[in-house]
Design an enzyme around this catalytic site. Structure first.
Site, PDB file in Angstrom:
ATOM      1  N   HIS A 116      20.319 -12.228  77.315  1.00  0.00           N
ATOM      2  CA  HIS A 116      20.615 -13.681  77.521  1.00  0.00           C
ATOM      3  C   HIS A 116      21.639 -14.056  76.441  1.00  0.00           C
ATOM      4  O   HIS A 116      21.369 -15.079  75.567  1.00  0.00           O
ATOM      5  CB  HIS A 116      19.774 -14.545  77.782  1.00  0.00           C
ATOM      6  CG  HIS A 116      19.682 -15.851  78.466  1.00  0.00           C
ATOM      7  ND1 HIS A 116      19.181 -16.048  79.706  1.00  0.00           N
ATOM      8  CD2 HIS A 116      20.661 -16.732  78.249  1.00  0.00           C
ATOM      9  CE1 HIS A 116      19.492 -17.519  80.205  1.00  0.00           C
ATOM     10  NE2 HIS A 116      20.763 -17.492  79.247  1.00  0.00           N
TER      11      HIS A 116
ATOM     12  N   ARG B 209      10.350 -16.665  83.993  1.00  0.00           N
ATOM     13  CA  ARG B 209      11.517 -15.960  83.747  1.00  0.00           C
ATOM     14  C   ARG B 209      11.857 -16.268  81.934  1.00  0.00           C
ATOM     15  O   ARG B 209      12.493 -17.421  82.026  1.00  0.00           O
ATOM     16  CB  ARG B 209      12.718 -16.344  84.483  1.00  0.00           C
ATOM     17  CG  ARG B 209      13.749 -15.482  84.123  1.00  0.00           C
ATOM     18  CD  ARG B 209      15.274 -15.677  85.206  1.00  0.00           C
ATOM     19  NE  ARG B 209      16.331 -14.970  84.583  1.00  0.00           N
ATOM     20  CZ  ARG B 209      17.406 -15.460  84.418  1.00  0.00           C
ATOM     21  NH1 ARG B 209      17.676 -16.797  84.539  1.00  0.00           N
ATOM     22  NH2 ARG B 209      18.446 -14.789  83.820  1.00  0.00           N
TER      23      ARG B 209
ATOM     24  N   ASN C 294      22.204 -17.444  89.526  1.00  0.00           N
ATOM     25  CA  ASN C 294      21.750 -18.862  88.963  1.00  0.00           C
ATOM     26  C   ASN C 294      23.059 -19.691  89.590  1.00  0.00           C
ATOM     27  O   ASN C 294      24.204 -19.557  89.697  1.00  0.00           O
ATOM     28  CB  ASN C 294      22.368 -18.757  87.308  1.00  0.00           C
ATOM     29  CG  ASN C 294      21.615 -17.831  86.526  1.00  0.00           C
ATOM     30  OD1 ASN C 294      20.536 -17.355  87.140  1.00  0.00           O
ATOM     31  ND2 ASN C 294      21.615 -17.622  85.216  1.00  0.00           N
TER      32      ASN C 294
ATOM     33  N   GLU D 277      24.229 -13.637  83.512  1.00  0.00           N
ATOM     34  CA  GLU D 277      25.440 -14.393  83.615  1.00  0.00           C
ATOM     35  C   GLU D 277      26.795 -13.715  82.911  1.00  0.00           C
ATOM     36  O   GLU D 277      27.296 -14.150  82.131  1.00  0.00           O
ATOM     37  CB  GLU D 277      25.546 -15.650  83.070  1.00  0.00           C
ATOM     38  CG  GLU D 277      24.534 -16.812  84.005  1.00  0.00           C
ATOM     39  CD  GLU D 277      24.710 -18.252  83.705  1.00  0.00           C
ATOM     40  OE1 GLU D 277      25.746 -18.578  83.161  1.00  0.00           O
ATOM     41  OE2 GLU D 277      24.144 -18.870  84.640  1.00  0.00           O
TER      42      GLU D 277
ATOM     43  N   TYR E 237      24.148 -23.909  90.006  1.00  0.00           N
ATOM     44  CA  TYR E 237      24.176 -25.272  89.554  1.00  0.00           C
ATOM     45  C   TYR E 237      24.906 -26.131  90.171  1.00  0.00           C
ATOM     46  O   TYR E 237      24.514 -27.202  90.879  1.00  0.00           O
ATOM     47  CB  TYR E 237      24.388 -25.329  88.207  1.00  0.00           C
ATOM     48  CG  TYR E 237      23.446 -24.752  86.956  1.00  0.00           C
ATOM     49  CD1 TYR E 237      22.346 -25.277  86.307  1.00  0.00           C
ATOM     50  CD2 TYR E 237      23.457 -23.390  86.729  1.00  0.00           C
ATOM     51  CE1 TYR E 237      21.504 -25.114  85.640  1.00  0.00           C
ATOM     52  CE2 TYR E 237      22.417 -22.801  85.943  1.00  0.00           C
ATOM     53  CZ  TYR E 237      21.561 -23.449  85.048  1.00  0.00           C
ATOM     54  OH  TYR E 237      20.682 -23.043  84.489  1.00  0.00           O
TER      55      TYR E 237
HETATM   56  C1  BG6 Z   1      23.233 -21.415  82.322  1.00  0.00           C
HETATM   57  C2  BG6 Z   1      22.548 -20.648  81.345  1.00  0.00           C
HETATM   58  O1  BG6 Z   1      24.359 -21.112  82.394  1.00  0.00           O
HETATM   59  O2  BG6 Z   1      23.199 -22.794  82.114  1.00  0.00           O
HETATM   60  C3  BG6 Z   1      21.523 -21.192  80.378  1.00  0.00           C
HETATM   61  O3  BG6 Z   1      22.010 -19.171  81.731  1.00  0.00           O
HETATM   62  C4  BG6 Z   1      22.125 -22.641  79.831  1.00  0.00           C
HETATM   63  O4  BG6 Z   1      21.341 -20.514  79.319  1.00  0.00           O
HETATM   64  C5  BG6 Z   1      22.260 -23.432  81.240  1.00  0.00           C
HETATM   65  O5  BG6 Z   1      21.386 -23.113  79.181  1.00  0.00           O
HETATM   66  C6  BG6 Z   1      22.980 -24.668  81.111  1.00  0.00           C
HETATM   67  O6  BG6 Z   1      24.283 -24.540  80.336  1.00  0.00           O
HETATM   68  P1  BG6 Z   1      24.952 -25.452  79.361  1.00  0.00           P
HETATM   69  O7  BG6 Z   1      26.251 -24.532  79.048  1.00  0.00           O
HETATM   70  O8  BG6 Z   1      24.926 -26.714  79.484  1.00  0.00           O
HETATM   71  O9  BG6 Z   1      24.181 -25.302  78.060  1.00  0.00           O
END
Ligand code: BG6
Length: 490
Positions: A160, A116, A334, A206, A336
């Site tokens: 993005h 991706r 997405n 996002e 995390y």
């Molecule tokens: C995601 C984004 O939210 O988080 C990515 O889509 C990003 O582009 C990743 O690199 C990590 O986020 P950050 O804010 O810690 O750089």
């Protein structure tokens, strides 16, 4: 029991053997070690599960002045003193624009069959709209050919966060629906030219982040702090852009091209697994995502969202809602960190988000709370609430300190721990029938992490930004093993 540990066992357990300090490699005759290294059958993922990695244009490409690329709002923003923690910008980043062949080789070496990446709008339309720049699109032609030659399926993201600066200057960027229309024209243009090779297109990455961070809190580009009413109107233009782009892609792309958003869903987890808390988490998922994912998937704002916004609600027409709710072929999530632990409540609206204790654990990035169960619950709840048939985890991963060891290797054990636990929960989801069809690890390699500059590293390959050397971390070997076995050993 302790007497059974030889010095060699101890060295293995502490990792010293990897540094060449152990006496000798373990022999199969050594019963304890043999048992410890026995391979158990991994918990399998469904057949055909898509394993990939992810990156984005501004974070890796560099070459910002080459081949007619226009400026983006991030080029401008990164130059404002104090905005990027280490004072850097992405003018060179990973120099992927010139090193894409090597980088495709890195994906191939992982055994991943999908990638991706994002297309930089200002490369294709330097002014955001109007005259296209064929040289800009050519880069993606070269990249696609290289991916396909290496048996890697491209998944392209159209936006993005690198909005053409010209659109920001001319119409105020997402403050104007002209930007939504320009995005749809760009989407159609790209789809017409690349859909012979790209079968899967993500529209916006996002929306929930780039809008609130960039136009609400002013901490991402373009750094605006709009009052709530204007922010909600800009929010509406963003989801409208998604819907218009879906329609433009359907009109211009080859038959069979699939399209959907990649959203950082406001990820809910029930406080614990009881029917009341799960029901509460479903209600919360719908309400907390009403301004982005919800309206894209339902074609309407919830009553709760409109009530809460009150006088600050966006202005919209029924026709626009229909466009926004255009049918998607898949939904990218997405995921995390758990954002909300939800408990049932007797009070309206029937759920409550619990406060996080300060001691809640996080990874190297402070925002990245560890809660592997979120990658089980968020897709499960989303699939239930919106009846989604195909979900991709369009991003998941973590930053880590990633210091080079004395032997030149990177033992990112925290990332391996994170991935192992999250993937175990994802496997739990797929084995229960949650319709997750693929997973894209963020990120293939360290890159320009927005406001953190190069200080935060998310890659499974380490990048030395001076020499541009790429080195596989331990997590790359871990992920290769997962991909190879289509399963996760725990
Ligand atoms: C995601 C984004 O939210 O988080 C990515 O889509 C990003 O582009 C990743 O690199 C990590 O986020 P950050 O804010 O810690 O750089």
């Amino acid at each position: 029991m302790f007497s059974r540990f030889s010095r060699r066992h101890f060295a293995k357990l502490t990792g010293l053997s990897a540094l060449g300090l152990a006496a000798a490699p373990a022999s199969p005759a050594d019963g304890g070690v043999e048992r410890a290294t026995e391979r158990h059958a991994p918990s399998p993922f469904p057949e055909g599960f898509v394993w990939g990695t992810a990156t984005s244009a501004y974070q890796i490409e560099g070459a910002v002045h080459e081949d007619g690329r226009g400026r983006s709002i991030w080029d401008t923003f990164a130059r404002i003193p104090g905005r990027i923690e280490d004072g850097s910008n992405a003018d060179h980043a990973n120099d992927h624009y010139h090193r894409y062949k090597e980088d495709v080789g890195l994906i191939r070496d992982l055994g991943a069959k999908a990638y991706r990446f994002s297309i930089a709008w200002p490369r294709v339309f330097p002014q955001g709209s109007g005259a296209p720049n064929p040289k800009g699109l050519d880069f993606y032609n070269r990249l696609l050919d290289e991916l396909l030659t290496n048996g890697i399926e491209p998944y392209a993201t159209l936006y993005h966060w690198d909005l053409p600066q010209a659109l920001q200057d001319r119409v105020g960027g997402w403050q104007s629906s002209d930007t939504s229309k320009a995005f749809a024209d760009y989407a159609g243009y790209v789809a017409e030219r690349l859909s012979d090779r790209v079968k899967n297109i993500f529209t916006l990455n996002e929306a929930g982040r780039f809008l609130d961070f960039g136009y609400g809190w002013g901490i991402d580009a373009p750094g605006l702090k709009l009052p709530l009413g204007e922010l909600n109107q800009a929010r509406h233009h963003v989801v409208l852009a998604h819907g218009l782009a879906v329609q433009a892609i359907r009109a211009k792309a080859r038959a069979g091209t699939r399209v959907g958003p990649a959203e950082n869903i406001a990820a809910c987890v029930p406080a614990f697994d009881t029917p009341e808390h799960v029901r509460a988490a479903e209600l919360a998922t719908r309400e907390l995502n009403a301004g982005f994912l919800g309206v894209m998937l339902e074609g309407r704002y919830t009553d709760g969202f409109l009530e809460y916004a009150g006088m600050d609600a966006p202005k919209f027409t029924a026709e626009e809602l229909k466009v926004i709710g255009s049918k998607n072929d898949f939904v990218g999530l997405n995921i995390y960190a758990p954002q909300f632990y939800i408990a049932a409540s007797d009070k309206k609206p029937g759920w409550a988000a619990l406060p996080f204790p300060a001691s809640f654990p996080h990874m190297n990035s402070e925002w990245l709370r560890v809660g592997p169960e979120v990658i089980y619950w968020a897709p499960r709840l989303a699939a239930k609430v919106w009846n989604i048939e195909t979900i991709y985890i369009s991003e998941n991963g973590t930053s880590s300190e990633d210091k080079l060891g004395p032997d030149g290797q990177i033992y990112d054990l925290d990332r391996v721990m994170y991935l192992r636990n999250y993937l175990t929960q994802l496997q739990r989801a797929t084995s229960e029938g949650v319709p997750v069809r693929g997973y894209f690890l963020w990120s293939l390699m360290d890159n320009f992490e927005w406001i953190f500059g190069f200080e935060k590293r998310f890659g499974v390959y380490r990048v030395d930004f001076e020499t541009q050397q790429r080195v596989a971390k331990l997590s790359a070997a871990f992920y290769r093993d997962v991909v190879k076995r289509n399963g996760i050993g725990v």
